[in-house]
Motif scaffolding. Structure first.
Motif, PDB file in Angstrom:
ATOM      1  N   ASN A  82      -7.384   3.802   7.241  1.00 45.45           N
ATOM      2  CA  ASN A  82      -7.807   5.157   7.595  1.00 45.45           C
ATOM      3  C   ASN A  82      -6.626   6.124   7.583  1.00 45.45           C
ATOM      4  OD1 ASN A  82     -10.435   4.256   7.941  1.00 45.45           O
ATOM      5  ND2 ASN A  82     -10.205   3.964  10.138  1.00 45.45           N
ATOM      6  N   ALA A  83      -5.499   5.687   8.131  1.00 44.41           N
ATOM      7  CA  ALA A  83      -4.313   6.539   8.166  1.00 44.41           C
ATOM      8  C   ALA A  83      -3.802   6.806   6.756  1.00 44.41           C
ATOM      9  CB  ALA A  83      -3.220   5.889   9.006  1.00 44.41           C
ATOM     10  N   PHE A  84      -3.783   5.784   5.919  1.00 40.69           N
ATOM     11  CA  PHE A  84      -3.285   5.947   4.554  1.00 40.69           C
ATOM     12  C   PHE A  84      -4.166   6.902   3.764  1.00 40.69           C
ATOM     13  CE2 PHE A  84      -2.760   4.733   0.100  1.00 40.69           C
ATOM     14  CZ  PHE A  84      -1.390   4.842  -0.016  1.00 40.69           C
ATOM     15  N   ASP A  85      -5.492   6.770   3.897  1.00 44.05           N
ATOM     16  CA  ASP A  85      -6.408   7.680   3.196  1.00 44.05           C
ATOM     17  C   ASP A  85      -6.191   9.122   3.639  1.00 44.05           C
ATOM     18  OD1 ASP A  85      -7.474   5.511   1.863  1.00 44.05           O
ATOM     19  OD2 ASP A  85      -9.233   5.346   3.150  1.00 44.05           O
ATOM     20  N   SER A  86      -6.017   9.321   4.921  1.00 45.13           N
ATOM     21  CA  SER A  86      -5.766  10.666   5.439  1.00 45.13           C
ATOM     22  C   SER A  86      -4.429  11.206   4.932  1.00 45.13           C
ATOM     23  CB  SER A  86      -5.781  10.632   6.962  1.00 45.13           C
ATOM     24  OG  SER A  86      -5.525  11.902   7.483  1.00 45.13           O
ATOM     25  N   LEU A  87      -3.440  10.354   4.879  1.00 48.13           N
ATOM     26  CA  LEU A  87      -2.123  10.753   4.388  1.00 48.13           C
ATOM     27  C   LEU A  87      -2.179  11.156   2.919  1.00 48.13           C
ATOM     28  CD1 LEU A  87       0.908  10.934   5.111  1.00 48.13           C
ATOM     29  CD2 LEU A  87       1.116   8.613   4.231  1.00 48.13           C
ATOM     30  N   LYS A 131       0.826  -1.206   0.000  1.00 45.79           N
ATOM     31  CA  LYS A 131       0.000   0.000   0.000  1.00 45.79           C
ATOM     32  C   LYS A 131       0.866   1.266   0.000  1.00 45.79           C
ATOM     33  CE  LYS A 131      -4.320   1.431   0.517  1.00 45.79           C
ATOM     34  NZ  LYS A 131      -5.445   1.093  -0.282  1.00 45.79           N
ATOM     35  N   MET A 132       1.956   1.249   0.755  1.00 44.51           N
ATOM     36  CA  MET A 132       2.821   2.427   0.827  1.00 44.51           C
ATOM     37  C   MET A 132       3.519   2.704  -0.508  1.00 44.51           C
ATOM     38  SD  MET A 132       2.421   3.878   3.712  1.00 44.51           S
ATOM     39  CE  MET A 132       3.798   5.001   3.816  1.00 44.51           C
ATOM     40  N   GLU A 133       3.757   1.669  -1.301  1.00 40.54           N
ATOM     41  CA  GLU A 133       4.351   1.872  -2.632  1.00 40.54           C
ATOM     42  C   GLU A 133       3.443   2.734  -3.508  1.00 40.54           C
ATOM     43  OE1 GLU A 133       7.363   1.009  -3.785  1.00 40.54           O
ATOM     44  OE2 GLU A 133       7.875   0.202  -1.825  1.00 40.54           O
ATOM     45  N   LYS A 134       2.142   2.660  -3.286  1.00 41.45           N
ATOM     46  CA  LYS A 134       1.193   3.454  -4.069  1.00 41.45           C
ATOM     47  C   LYS A 134       1.299   4.944  -3.765  1.00 41.45           C
ATOM     48  CE  LYS A 134      -2.140  -0.273  -4.502  1.00 41.45           C
ATOM     49  NZ  LYS A 134      -3.501  -0.722  -4.232  1.00 41.45           N
ATOM     50  N   LEU A 135       1.891   5.286  -2.630  1.00 40.39           N
ATOM     51  CA  LEU A 135       2.037   6.683  -2.250  1.00 40.39           C
ATOM     52  C   LEU A 135       2.930   7.437  -3.235  1.00 40.39           C
ATOM     53  CD1 LEU A 135       1.104   8.609  -0.034  1.00 40.39           C
ATOM     54  CD2 LEU A 135       3.191   8.059   1.199  1.00 40.39           C
ATOM     55  N   ALA A 136       3.837   6.730  -3.874  1.00 38.28           N
ATOM     56  CA  ALA A 136       4.746   7.358  -4.841  1.00 38.28           C
ATOM     57  C   ALA A 136       3.998   7.922  -6.048  1.00 38.28           C
ATOM     58  CB  ALA A 136       5.804   6.359  -5.290  1.00 38.28           C
ATOM     59  N   THR A 137       2.783   7.463  -6.307  1.00 38.86           N
ATOM     60  CA  THR A 137       2.015   8.006  -7.432  1.00 38.86           C
ATOM     61  C   THR A 137       1.514   9.416  -7.133  1.00 38.86           C
ATOM     62  OG1 THR A 137      -0.056   7.036  -6.642  1.00 38.86           O
ATOM     63  CG2 THR A 137       1.244   5.722  -8.175  1.00 38.86           C
ATOM     64  N   PHE A 138       1.403   9.759  -5.856  1.00 40.34           N
ATOM     65  CA  PHE A 138       0.919  11.081  -5.465  1.00 40.34           C
ATOM     66  C   PHE A 138       2.066  12.050  -5.172  1.00 40.34           C
ATOM     67  CE2 PHE A 138      -2.256   7.989  -3.980  1.00 40.34           C
ATOM     68  CZ  PHE A 138      -3.304   8.379  -4.779  1.00 40.34           C
ATOM     69  N   GLN A 139       3.208  11.528  -4.738  1.00 40.90           N
ATOM     70  CA  GLN A 139       4.358  12.375  -4.400  1.00 40.90           C
ATOM     71  C   GLN A 139       5.618  11.628  -4.823  1.00 40.90           C
ATOM     72  OE1 GLN A 139       6.503  14.934  -3.948  1.00 40.90           O
ATOM     73  NE2 GLN A 139       5.025  15.773  -2.498  1.00 40.90           N
ATOM     74  N   ASN A 192      -4.725  12.366   1.359  1.00 37.63           N
ATOM     75  CA  ASN A 192      -5.381  13.672   1.299  1.00 37.63           C
ATOM     76  C   ASN A 192      -4.408  14.794   1.650  1.00 37.63           C
ATOM     77  OD1 ASN A 192      -7.866  12.673   0.526  1.00 37.63           O
ATOM     78  ND2 ASN A 192      -8.595  12.442   2.619  1.00 37.63           N
ATOM     79  N   GLN A 193      -3.579  14.596   2.669  1.00 41.09           N
ATOM     80  CA  GLN A 193      -2.596  15.611   3.042  1.00 41.09           C
ATOM     81  C   GLN A 193      -1.603  15.864   1.913  1.00 41.09           C
ATOM     82  OE1 GLN A 193      -0.442  15.072   6.684  1.00 41.09           O
ATOM     83  NE2 GLN A 193      -2.279  14.534   7.844  1.00 41.09           N
ATOM     84  N   VAL A 194      -1.118  14.785   1.313  1.00 45.93           N
ATOM     85  CA  VAL A 194      -0.139  14.913   0.233  1.00 45.93           C
ATOM     86  C   VAL A 194      -0.747  15.646  -0.957  1.00 45.93           C
ATOM     87  CG1 VAL A 194       1.198  13.589  -1.460  1.00 45.93           C
ATOM     88  CG2 VAL A 194       1.203  12.897   0.947  1.00 45.93           C
ATOM     89  N   LYS A 195      -1.983  15.306  -1.305  1.00 46.17           N
ATOM     90  CA  LYS A 195      -2.652  15.978  -2.425  1.00 46.17           C
ATOM     91  C   LYS A 195      -2.848  17.462  -2.147  1.00 46.17           C
ATOM     92  CE  LYS A 195      -5.265  12.093  -4.343  1.00 46.17           C
ATOM     93  NZ  LYS A 195      -6.624  11.559  -4.548  1.00 46.17           N
ATOM     94  N   ARG A 196      -3.297  17.804  -0.928  1.00 48.99           N
ATOM     95  CA  ARG A 196      -3.504  19.216  -0.577  1.00 48.99           C
ATOM     96  C   ARG A 196      -2.196  19.995  -0.634  1.00 48.99           C
ATOM     97  NH1 ARG A 196      -5.542  19.272   4.848  1.00 48.99           N
ATOM     98  NH2 ARG A 196      -5.851  17.051   4.791  1.00 48.99           N
TER      99      ARG A 196
END
Length: 99
Positions: free
Chosen positions: A81-86, A23-31, A88-92
């Motif tokens: 829940n934490a990942f979804d919130s994270l 799941k954390m690997e997917k974070l790279a698509t946003f940042q 959102n923070q990265v996108k903002r």
């Protein structure tokens, strides 16, 4: 991306660790400028046998740090829940930098 997962007061099973890494690997698509990520898995209220599951995620990018903390009855739910919130923070943050 290197994901540092730390558990406090217990040992996590391999399935949970793999799920978090995936799941954390997917974070790279946003940042794309992530320096480091830390995931903390904790048990709360061990003395009272309630045992809420706490997940804390910290992500460092140049000149900024994101932090999320959630609690629920399962690590999977807390992490989601934490990942979804994270996300959102990265996108903002990214929208603020572009605007």
């Amino acid at each position: 991306m290197n994901v540092n997962i730390q558990t406090v007061n217990f040992n996590a099973d391999r399935k949970l660790i793999e799920s978090i890494n995936h799941k954390m690997e997917k974070l790279a698509t946003f940042q794309d400028r992530i320096i480091g990520t830390d995931v903390y898995l904790k048990l709360d209220n061990i003395v009272h046998n309630i045992k809420d599951k706490i997940v804390e995620i910290r992500v460092q990018v140049p000149r900024h740090s994101f932090f999320v903390k959630t609690t629920s009855k399962s690590f999977e739910e807390s992490f989601e829940n934490a990942f979804d919130s994270l996300v959102n923070q990265v996108k903002r943050r990214k929208e603020k930098l572009i605007a």
